[in-house]
Design a protein around this motif. Structure first.
Motif, PDB file in Angstrom:
ATOM      1  N   UNK B  32       0.835  -1.203   0.000  1.00 42.84           N
ATOM      2  CA  UNK B  32       0.000   0.000   0.000  1.00 42.84           C
ATOM      3  C   UNK B  32       0.870   1.253   0.000  1.00 42.84           C
ATOM      4  N   UNK B  33       1.932   1.252   0.812  1.00 45.39           N
ATOM      5  CA  UNK B  33       2.793   2.426   0.911  1.00 45.39           C
ATOM      6  C   UNK B  33       3.588   2.647  -0.365  1.00 45.39           C
ATOM      7  N   UNK B  34       3.994   1.571  -1.006  1.00 46.39           N
ATOM      8  CA  UNK B  34       4.843   1.704  -2.194  1.00 46.39           C
ATOM      9  C   UNK B  34       4.044   2.143  -3.414  1.00 46.39           C
ATOM     10  N   UNK B  35       2.858   1.575  -3.623  1.00 45.26           N
ATOM     11  CA  UNK B  35       2.149   1.915  -4.859  1.00 45.26           C
ATOM     12  C   UNK B  35       1.340   3.208  -4.713  1.00 45.26           C
ATOM     13  N   UNK B  36       0.872   3.524  -3.504  1.00 45.40           N
ATOM     14  CA  UNK B  36       0.064   4.725  -3.276  1.00 45.40           C
ATOM     15  C   UNK B  36      -1.006   4.886  -4.362  1.00 45.40           C
ATOM     16  N   UNK B  37      -1.706   3.817  -4.650  1.00 38.20           N
ATOM     17  CA  UNK B  37      -2.770   3.852  -5.648  1.00 38.20           C
ATOM     18  C   UNK B  37      -3.762   2.760  -5.297  1.00 38.20           C
ATOM     19  N   UNK B  38      -4.962   3.169  -4.924  1.00 36.96           N
ATOM     20  CA  UNK B  38      -5.958   2.197  -4.498  1.00 36.96           C
ATOM     21  C   UNK B  38      -6.235   1.149  -5.558  1.00 36.96           C
ATOM     22  N   UNK B  39      -6.383   1.613  -6.800  1.00 34.21           N
ATOM     23  CA  UNK B  39      -6.719   0.692  -7.876  1.00 34.21           C
ATOM     24  C   UNK B  39      -5.617  -0.344  -8.076  1.00 34.21           C
ATOM     25  N   UNK B  40      -4.366   0.131  -8.160  1.00 32.87           N
ATOM     26  CA  UNK B  40      -3.246  -0.789  -8.376  1.00 32.87           C
ATOM     27  C   UNK B  40      -3.144  -1.781  -7.224  1.00 32.87           C
ATOM     28  N   UNK B  41      -3.405  -1.264  -6.016  1.00 35.15           N
ATOM     29  CA  UNK B  41      -3.323  -2.107  -4.825  1.00 35.15           C
ATOM     30  C   UNK B  41      -4.401  -3.206  -4.861  1.00 35.15           C
ATOM     31  N   UNK B  42      -5.630  -2.830  -5.170  1.00 36.03           N
ATOM     32  CA  UNK B  42      -6.736  -3.793  -5.185  1.00 36.03           C
ATOM     33  C   UNK B  42      -6.519  -4.858  -6.243  1.00 36.03           C
ATOM     34  N   UNK B  43      -6.145  -4.396  -7.437  1.00 34.26           N
ATOM     35  CA  UNK B  43      -5.931  -5.347  -8.526  1.00 34.26           C
ATOM     36  C   UNK B  43      -4.747  -6.248  -8.186  1.00 34.26           C
ATOM     37  N   UNK B  44      -3.700  -5.648  -7.587  1.00 41.21           N
ATOM     38  CA  UNK B  44      -2.532  -6.421  -7.186  1.00 41.21           C
ATOM     39  C   UNK B  44      -2.897  -7.534  -6.206  1.00 41.21           C
ATOM     40  N   UNK B  45      -3.677  -7.189  -5.189  1.00 40.90           N
ATOM     41  CA  UNK B  45      -4.097  -8.189  -4.199  1.00 40.90           C
ATOM     42  C   UNK B  45      -4.899  -9.308  -4.869  1.00 40.90           C
ATOM     43  N   UNK B  46      -5.813  -8.898  -5.782  1.00 37.52           N
ATOM     44  CA  UNK B  46      -6.646  -9.901  -6.455  1.00 37.52           C
ATOM     45  C   UNK B  46      -5.786 -10.850  -7.286  1.00 37.52           C
ATOM     46  N   UNK B  47      -4.798 -10.305  -7.977  1.00 41.37           N
ATOM     47  CA  UNK B  47      -3.928 -11.143  -8.807  1.00 41.37           C
ATOM     48  C   UNK B  47      -3.058 -12.048  -7.956  1.00 41.37           C
ATOM     49  N   UNK B  48      -2.557 -11.511  -6.824  1.00 41.06           N
ATOM     50  CA  UNK B  48      -1.728 -12.320  -5.930  1.00 41.06           C
ATOM     51  C   UNK B  48      -2.557 -13.481  -5.374  1.00 41.06           C
ATOM     52  N   UNK B  58       3.084  -7.103 -12.576  1.00 44.89           N
ATOM     53  CA  UNK B  58       3.817  -5.861 -12.871  1.00 44.89           C
ATOM     54  C   UNK B  58       3.222  -5.176 -14.101  1.00 44.89           C
ATOM     55  N   UNK B  59       2.926  -5.952 -15.139  1.00 43.91           N
ATOM     56  CA  UNK B  59       2.395  -5.376 -16.379  1.00 43.91           C
ATOM     57  C   UNK B  59       1.040  -4.721 -16.128  1.00 43.91           C
ATOM     58  N   UNK B  60       0.212  -5.393 -15.332  1.00 45.43           N
ATOM     59  CA  UNK B  60      -1.101  -4.815 -15.020  1.00 45.43           C
ATOM     60  C   UNK B  60      -0.946  -3.506 -14.254  1.00 45.43           C
ATOM     61  N   UNK B  61       0.003  -3.475 -13.306  1.00 44.78           N
ATOM     62  CA  UNK B  61       0.249  -2.233 -12.566  1.00 44.78           C
ATOM     63  C   UNK B  61       0.635  -1.118 -13.520  1.00 44.78           C
ATOM     64  N   UNK B  62       1.477  -1.460 -14.479  1.00 48.26           N
ATOM     65  CA  UNK B  62       1.940  -0.475 -15.451  1.00 48.26           C
ATOM     66  C   UNK B  62       0.774   0.043 -16.290  1.00 48.26           C
ATOM     67  N   UNK B  63      -0.120  -0.866 -16.691  1.00 51.66           N
ATOM     68  CA  UNK B  63      -1.270  -0.459 -17.503  1.00 51.66           C
ATOM     69  C   UNK B  63      -2.188   0.473 -16.707  1.00 51.66           C
ATOM     70  N   UNK B  64      -2.384   0.115 -15.426  1.00 48.15           N
ATOM     71  CA  UNK B  64      -3.186   1.011 -14.581  1.00 48.15           C
ATOM     72  C   UNK B  64      -2.499   2.362 -14.433  1.00 48.15           C
TER      73      UNK B  64
END
Lengths: 106, 229
Positions: B32-48, B58-64
């Motif tokens: 959460x602290x590193x990405x500072x982006x709710x959307x990237x964080x939520x999608x990241x958690x879902x993918x993990x 990583x690619x999805x984060x970049x697209x967001x």
């Protein structure tokens, strides 16, 4: 350890797109074509994010019906934005419309 | 600030989601602290949670992050006099909410002095709120219902739509929006959300192409420089 790398990677991927244009592009003259492309990139990116969010909210095909609160809320937000040209007002109206139609649909 | 109020439930939900996706407390807060982006964080958690591979995440984060690219591109004219080291801070703090509030004020001319201090205050406040709520969410555990069921994903969509409607001032913008929309719907089968990237490219090219065509016909039109977002 790999989790740490993943976090760092995600952090960089979300930081660099925000920072690089501010750092590199600001204060420079750009070729006219690049400037034109940059001008139409925001509406294009927004449209690319909005269309699926509104038309296929559950990810199961296109839901072009009145039972889709995302579509109703989206249409009302858009209409309010076109008429008022005010950001916070039209966003608030749209969000209200979304929750009301969700509640009506049940 | 209405955006601060919407950050509270989202932040709490983020903390809950992080733990339920199998991450440790340390990793949840760190992400959460590193990405500072709710959307990237939520999608990241879902993918993990789905066990996705790290290149896909990583690619999805970049697209967001493309969305952020457009924010910072729009802000370029306003940061010319801001020193370079401040731009790092601005870049990190540039999230949806901060951008919307800031661009509103910059366009109205209500924000002329100490722009970077305003940015810093707004993004700092949201950052602290978000991290606090993440910690609260982690301590609540799985008691909080999921984001999609409550429709908490709609407000961001509404913001985007309002931006689109306000920026829609001529037919060239409409062409860019329409072509990007059609492309993204046709390309929905592409992996890793590549359809969004493709649609953005198509839309920008169509808009620019329309403008080039009109400029050739009417050289006087090249003077106009409207704000599109």
């Amino acid at each position: 350890m790999s989790m740490l790398l993943l976090i760092i990677g995600m952090g960089l991927c979300s930081f660099l797109p925000r920072y690089l244009p501010l750092a590199v592009l600001a204060g420079r003259e750009m070729p006219a074509v690049v400037e034109m492309l940059l001008k139409y990139t925001p509406p294009a990116v927004l449209a690319a994010l909005v269309f699926p969010a509104v038309l296929t909210p559950s990810g199961k095909g296109i839901e072009l019906t009145l039972a889709n609160p995302y579509l109703i809320g989206g249409a009302i937000t858009f209409a309010a934005g076109m008429i008022s040209k005010r950001f916070l007002l039209s966003t608030s109206i749209g969000i209200a419309a979304f929750y009301v139609s969700r509640w009506l649909i049940g | 600030m209405p955006f601060l109020a919407s950050a509270i439930p989202m932040g709490i939900a983020g903390g809950v989601l992080g733990l339920s996706s199998g991450l440790s407390e340390f990793a949840t807060l760190g992400l959460a602290m590193a990405v500072n982006s709710g959307t990237a964080q939520f999608v990241g958690f879902a993918l993990i949670a789905d066990g996705a591979s790290w290149p896909a995440i990583i690619l999805t984060t970049l697209i967001l992050g493309l969305r952020m690219l457009l924010y910072s591109t729009i802000l370029i004219p306003y940061v010319k006099e801001v020193p370079q080291r401040w731009r790092v801070v601005l870049g990190f703090g540039l999230i949806d909410e901060v951008f919307f509030v800031a661009i509103d004020r910059l366009r109205n001319g209500r924000l002329t002095h100490h722009k970077h201090l305003f940015f810093l205050g707004a993004s700092g406040l949201l950052y602290v709120t978000w991290m606090t709520c993440t910690v609260i969410g982690m301590s609540l555990g799985s008691a909080v219902p999921d984001v999609e069921k409550l429709g908490l994903d709609f407000p961001v969509t509404a913001m985007f739509i309002a931006m689109l409607a306000i920026g829609l001032t001529n037919w060239r913008v409409a062409a860019a929006i329409g072509s990007a929309g059609v492309t993204v719907m046709l390309a929905h089968g592409l992996p890793y959300n590549l359809g969004v990237v493709l649609a953005a490219i198509v839309g920008a090219a169509v808009g620019a192409g329309c403008e080039l065509a009109t400029r050739k016909n009417a050289p006087k039109a090249s003077k106009e420089k409207e704000n599109v977002a």
